[in-house]
Design an enzyme around this catalytic site. Sequence first.
Site, PDB file in Angstrom:
ATOM      1  N   GLU A   1      -5.137   9.482 -33.667  1.00 20.63           N
ATOM      2  CA  GLU A   1      -5.516  10.323 -34.050  1.00 20.63           C
ATOM      3  C   GLU A   1      -5.293  11.489 -32.844  1.00 20.63           C
ATOM      4  OE1 GLU A   1      -4.950  11.740 -38.464  1.00 20.63           O
ATOM      5  OE2 GLU A   1      -7.081  12.146 -37.623  1.00 20.63           O
TER       6      GLU A   1
ATOM      7  N   HIS B   1      -3.086 -17.874 -36.926  1.00 20.14           N
ATOM      8  CA  HIS B   1      -1.399 -18.202 -37.884  1.00 20.14           C
ATOM      9  C   HIS B   1      -1.232 -17.130 -38.322  1.00 20.14           C
ATOM     10  CE1 HIS B   1      -4.801 -21.158 -38.327  1.00 20.14           C
ATOM     11  NE2 HIS B   1      -5.605 -21.086 -38.134  1.00 20.14           N
TER      12      HIS B   1
ATOM     13  N   LYS C   1       3.646  16.409 -43.967  1.00 19.36           N
ATOM     14  CA  LYS C   1       3.229  16.920 -44.886  1.00 19.36           C
ATOM     15  C   LYS C   1       3.953  18.166 -44.997  1.00 19.36           C
ATOM     16  CE  LYS C   1      -1.800  16.410 -44.307  1.00 19.36           C
ATOM     17  NZ  LYS C   1      -2.975  17.011 -43.748  1.00 19.36           N
TER      18      LYS C   1
HETATM   19  O1  PA5 Z   1      -9.430  13.262 -39.100  1.00 22.30           O
HETATM   20  C1  PA5 Z   1      -8.769  13.796 -40.096  1.00 22.30           C
HETATM   21  O2  PA5 Z   1      -8.981  15.311 -39.848  1.00 22.30           O
HETATM   22  C2  PA5 Z   1      -7.766  13.216 -41.136  1.00 22.30           C
HETATM   23  O3  PA5 Z   1      -7.824  12.599 -41.528  1.00 22.30           O
HETATM   24  C3  PA5 Z   1      -8.355  13.940 -41.909  1.00 22.30           C
HETATM   25  O4  PA5 Z   1      -9.404  13.410 -42.819  1.00 22.30           O
HETATM   26  C4  PA5 Z   1      -7.423  13.533 -43.432  1.00 22.30           C
HETATM   27  O5  PA5 Z   1      -6.242  14.011 -43.469  1.00 22.30           O
HETATM   28  C5  PA5 Z   1      -7.754  14.414 -45.163  1.00 22.30           C
HETATM   29  O6  PA5 Z   1      -8.568  15.352 -45.259  1.00 22.30           O
HETATM   30  P1  PA5 Z   1      -9.025  16.242 -45.844  1.00 22.30           P
HETATM   31  O7  PA5 Z   1     -10.904  16.296 -45.295  1.00 22.30           O
HETATM   32  O8  PA5 Z   1      -9.227  18.099 -45.727  1.00 22.30           O
HETATM   33  O9  PA5 Z   1      -8.856  16.241 -47.153  1.00 22.30           O
END
Ligand code: PA5
Length: 447
Positions: free
Chosen positions: A286, A307, A421
């Site tokens: 990310e 394996h 999303k």
């Molecule tokens: O690293 C990130 O920003 C994401 O993985 C969020 O943690 C994840 O989408 C969950 O978001 P939120 O904490 O707003 O529910």
Amino acid sequence: MGKNISVDLALANELFSEKDIEDFNPFLIHSQKNIIERSGTGNEFLGWVDLPYIMLNDKKLFQELEELKNEIQKNNTDVIVMIGIGGSYMGARAIIEAMQYYLPYKLLPIIYLGHHLESAYIERQLKLLENKNYYTIVISKSGTTTEPAIAFRLVREQMKKKYGDAYSQRVITITDQKKGALRKLTNQEGYRSFIVPDDVGGRYSVLSPVGLVPLYLVGIDIRELLTGAYDESKLVKIDCWQDNSAFQYVTMRHLAYQKGKPIELFTSFYPCLFYVAEWWKQLFGESEGKNNLGILPTSAMFTTDLHSLGQYIQEGLRIFFETIISIDNPFNTLTIPSSKDVDDGMEFLAGKQISEINKIAEKATAIAHSDGGVPVIKISIPHISTYYLGALLYFFEYSCALSGYCFQINPFDQPGVEAYKNNMYALLGKPGYEELARKLKKRIEKI
Ligand code: PA5
């Protein structure tokens, strides 16, 4: 200082020359400056840098956690339900799953919900909870994420039936101080609540209340975790390549990338680190995967995956490098017994410890992969403990930020995750997404 994590490049020598390292150093120094002086892009999300120190000194947090833990114990709690997804759950899970085999006592059982939408799994967990006494922790920084919101609605209804109005005393939320549906709900229903710091993004939040609260309540020593991370955090200011293991790791990642290896395979002969690998994949994926750049983080657990993926790793396309997480002194109590009366062809192993065999498997594999054209970076911690895992998490957070800045991207945003999303919201009929829904429905008809 910062010596808990060591990086060994003996099997990655095809990646670098002394000159390569020298040439890359200015990028590291510049990136380090971005972090220390809070001058890089995304600098509003650099709160993770000092989190270990801040959290270790947060007496109020520790006091609240202690009171909550006592209450949970007094109420004969069977299980903790933890609802969250991505950065809001992965870090705590990584520590719990790794440490459960290494602690001399049992952790409070935990059930994870809100991290996907598979109905059969959710239903099974809800069924299981019917006869259990439980508390629920809901974690969402935005407070609006679909998967945890759905899971919490289901759990909440079940809790209301079971505990009546007193259900709210068994809900703990971790969310933004002011914004979001979860904060609103918290205020309305009077849940106990902890705050996700504004300047810490989801994937960097394991050492904030996001990770610390569930970890403490199930029985992890978070002081140890934070101390390991704090000791490692001294690395942030070291500007000498030889003394900075994060500099070494990041240099190798970038040299591999420049030499046509855009995939990193995180491996370990300690499968208890499976969720550490999952956490690491989110952290790097990310953070770096944007502007059509970045190293694709993948993982495998050995010897299991030797394996399955072993053949490809040894002889497939040479487009990746491997980062092995090694343990200097693994836990060691099992010895292979002698079995002379039954000939299973393994008597040559009698008297050897399993951990010794695992170590040899690791060394043999690293050499084979390196000989097969896969550069191998070895990252070692002395042993598996809460302290060293804290150090490892911090090491990766720092390395990831450094590496992202070396790619000249913002390592702290994730604009790309909005695309799916938005489509999902539109197709599910969320108000405000009508125009997109119309366009998507036309396209869906053609698929
Ligand atoms: O690293 C990130 O920003 C994401 O993985 C969020 O943690 C994840 O989408 C969950 O978001 P939120 O904490 O707003 O529910």
